[in-house]
Design a protein around this motif. Structure first.
Motif, mmCIF file in Angstrom:
data_model
loop_
_atom_site.group_PDB
_atom_site.id
_atom_site.type_symbol
_atom_site.label_atom_id
_atom_site.label_comp_id
_atom_site.label_asym_id
_atom_site.label_seq_id
_atom_site.Cartn_x
_atom_site.Cartn_y
_atom_site.Cartn_z
ATOM 1 N N VAL A 59 47.909 39.104 45.316
ATOM 2 C CA VAL A 59 47.977 38.569 44.325
ATOM 3 C C VAL A 59 48.884 38.435 43.338
ATOM 4 O O VAL A 59 49.578 37.648 42.910
ATOM 5 C CB VAL A 59 46.432 38.594 44.242
ATOM 6 N N THR A 60 49.395 39.209 42.880
ATOM 7 C CA THR A 60 50.274 39.497 42.087
ATOM 8 C C THR A 60 51.885 39.280 42.349
ATOM 9 O O THR A 60 52.587 39.194 41.754
ATOM 10 C CB THR A 60 50.842 40.991 41.679
ATOM 11 N N ALA B 153 43.141 29.327 48.110
ATOM 12 C CA ALA B 153 44.266 30.707 46.784
ATOM 13 C C ALA B 153 45.367 30.336 46.595
ATOM 14 O O ALA B 153 45.702 30.528 45.266
ATOM 15 C CB ALA B 153 44.694 32.157 47.858
ATOM 16 N N PHE B 154 46.406 28.529 47.043
ATOM 17 C CA PHE B 154 47.645 28.274 46.375
ATOM 18 C C PHE B 154 47.485 27.478 44.857
ATOM 19 O O PHE B 154 47.813 28.070 43.788
ATOM 20 C CB PHE B 154 47.864 27.536 47.234
ATOM 21 N N PRO C 73 42.154 39.239 41.052
ATOM 22 C CA PRO C 73 41.652 40.655 41.861
ATOM 23 C C PRO C 73 43.100 40.881 42.285
ATOM 24 O O PRO C 73 43.314 41.140 43.388
ATOM 25 C CB PRO C 73 40.720 40.379 42.559
ATOM 26 N N GLY C 74 44.143 41.069 40.772
ATOM 27 C CA GLY C 74 45.412 41.229 41.510
ATOM 28 C C GLY C 74 45.776 42.843 40.773
ATOM 29 O O GLY C 74 44.926 44.057 39.998
ATOM 30 N N LEU C 75 46.827 43.406 40.783
ATOM 31 C CA LEU C 75 47.085 44.810 40.868
ATOM 32 C C LEU C 75 47.175 45.337 39.314
ATOM 33 O O LEU C 75 47.258 45.918 38.249
ATOM 34 C CB LEU C 75 48.564 44.678 41.036
ATOM 35 N N GLY C 76 47.373 44.027 38.076
ATOM 36 C CA GLY C 76 47.112 43.705 37.237
ATOM 37 C C GLY C 76 45.852 44.703 36.457
ATOM 38 O O GLY C 76 45.581 45.644 35.524
ATOM 39 N N ARG C 77 44.671 43.872 36.765
ATOM 40 C CA ARG C 77 43.518 43.514 36.705
ATOM 41 C C ARG C 77 43.378 44.948 37.166
ATOM 42 O O ARG C 77 42.125 45.672 36.310
ATOM 43 C CB ARG C 77 43.037 42.650 37.396
ATOM 44 N N PRO D 94 40.652 34.726 48.629
ATOM 45 C CA PRO D 94 41.752 35.761 49.920
ATOM 46 C C PRO D 94 42.318 34.558 50.694
ATOM 47 O O PRO D 94 42.065 33.652 50.999
ATOM 48 C CB PRO D 94 41.118 36.377 50.781
ATOM 49 N N TRP D 95 44.158 34.438 50.971
ATOM 50 C CA TRP D 95 44.695 34.308 51.263
ATOM 51 C C TRP D 95 43.902 34.041 52.947
ATOM 52 O O TRP D 95 43.939 32.572 53.604
ATOM 53 C CB TRP D 95 45.873 34.472 51.842
ATOM 54 N N HIS D 96 43.172 34.593 53.606
ATOM 55 C CA HIS D 96 43.196 34.398 54.895
ATOM 56 C C HIS D 96 41.933 33.614 55.280
ATOM 57 O O HIS D 96 41.470 33.339 56.367
ATOM 58 C CB HIS D 96 42.833 35.740 55.388
#
Length: 317
Positions: free
Chosen positions: A97-98, A177-178, A264-268, A169-171
């Protein structure tokens, strides 16, 4: 060129080591006991001591630091206290995500900032130039999280064109997702596009007064043709450095934007880990962000040297 790249790589490794040292000991100095946080106020001294031993918190700080470094070199970032899962897996699940978010924001900032800077330089002193610079100054001044809220209000609440937050999610659905990353990317890209426009305009104005532009004009080219064929390429040299810095800021800036848009990325993940006093997870996720930032700067320095041979010939630091 090899010596130049080697010198830069040594600096990259030294920066990572110092950053890891600072992160480890700063987090170690924070008030509060992770074991106490996990067990709660009803814990007994025996259970607290047992959990601290299981978590390795009773070992000397230098032993824990070098054990952490050695584990990361082997791909082991430890196990999250609160989520009971390997930190490396948690980071890998969130990086999808990030990283796209930062890359999309980078593309948007380049697609908007560079053309506006070129237009402003070619219309220097005219109303178009003044208008673009006013917009650029405004874009730099607006906080990206506030701009993100305005975008959500307009495109998600009023127009209902884009989702207001969350992430598919991308899958499961790549298009959805985009779509979920469009508003956060725009929010991140606004100040960076404004900076790029100002830097590009300044660099192009400086280049326009150089001898090779006058030579091109003397050969029959118009000012616009001379600037486009010869000026833009030379003006991009200082812009390369700015692009490297911007990607670093974009990666770090995801921490705030991801929380605004509930991504739901690395920052969160880092934000949640800090609130839960999960030091292992905070250290692992933060060092990944630092690796991404310093690696970007390393690539930028090498790319700058490839574009400008004078830099590597004199072995500039």
């Amino acid at each position: 060129m090899i010596l130049f790249a080697l010198r830069r790589f040594i600096g990259f490794a030294a920066t990572l080591f110092v950053a890891a040292l600072v992160i480890f000991y700063l987090l170690d100095l924070l008030p509060g006991d992770p074991a106490q946080f996990i067990l709660g106020i009803s814990s007994t001294p025996e259970k607290l001591a047992q959990l601290r031993s299981q978590m390795g918190l009773d070992a000397p700080a230098h032993e824990r630091f070098f054990g952490w470094i050695w584990g990361m070199l082997q791909g082991d970032f430890g196990t999250s206290y609160t989520q009971r899962a390997p930190v490396a897996k948690l980071i890998w699940d969130r990086i999808g995500v990030t990283l796209p978010l930062a890359l999309f924001a980078m593309v948007i900032s380049m697609a908007v900032g560079l053309p506006l800077g070129i237009i402003a330089a070619r219309r220097r002193g005219k109303a178009v130039d003044t208008g673009i610079m006013i917009l650029a100054q405004t874009g730099v001044a607006i906080p990206n999280f506030w701009f993100g809220m305005l975008l959500t209000l307009l495109f998600a609440v009023v127009l209902r064109w884009l989702p207001p937050g969350g992430f598919t999610p991308w899958h499961e659905d790549p298009l959805l997702a985009f779509r979920g990353l469009i508003l956060p990317s725009l929010a991140l890209a606004l100040p960076q596009a404004s900076i790029l426009a100002r830097v590009m305009r300044t660099a192009l104005v400086d280049v326009s007064g150089q001898d090779f532009i006058r030579t091109a004009r003397a050969k029959g080219l118009t000012m616009g043709e001379a600037v486009w064929r010869h000026g833009v390429r030379n003006a991009l040299l200082p812009v390369l450095t700015i692009l490297g810095l911007q990607f670093a800021f974009l990666v770090a800036g995801t921490i705030i934007v991801e929380n605004v848009f509930y991504l739901p990325g690395l920052g969160r993940l880092i934000f949640t880990a800090i609130s839960e006093r999960d030091l292992v997870l905070v250290r692992g996720a933060t060092i990944i962000l630092i690796v991404a930032v310093t690696a970007t700067m390393l690539v930028t320095d090498i790319a700058y040297a490839l574009v400008d041979p004078r830099l590597r010939e004199r072995g500039a630091p």
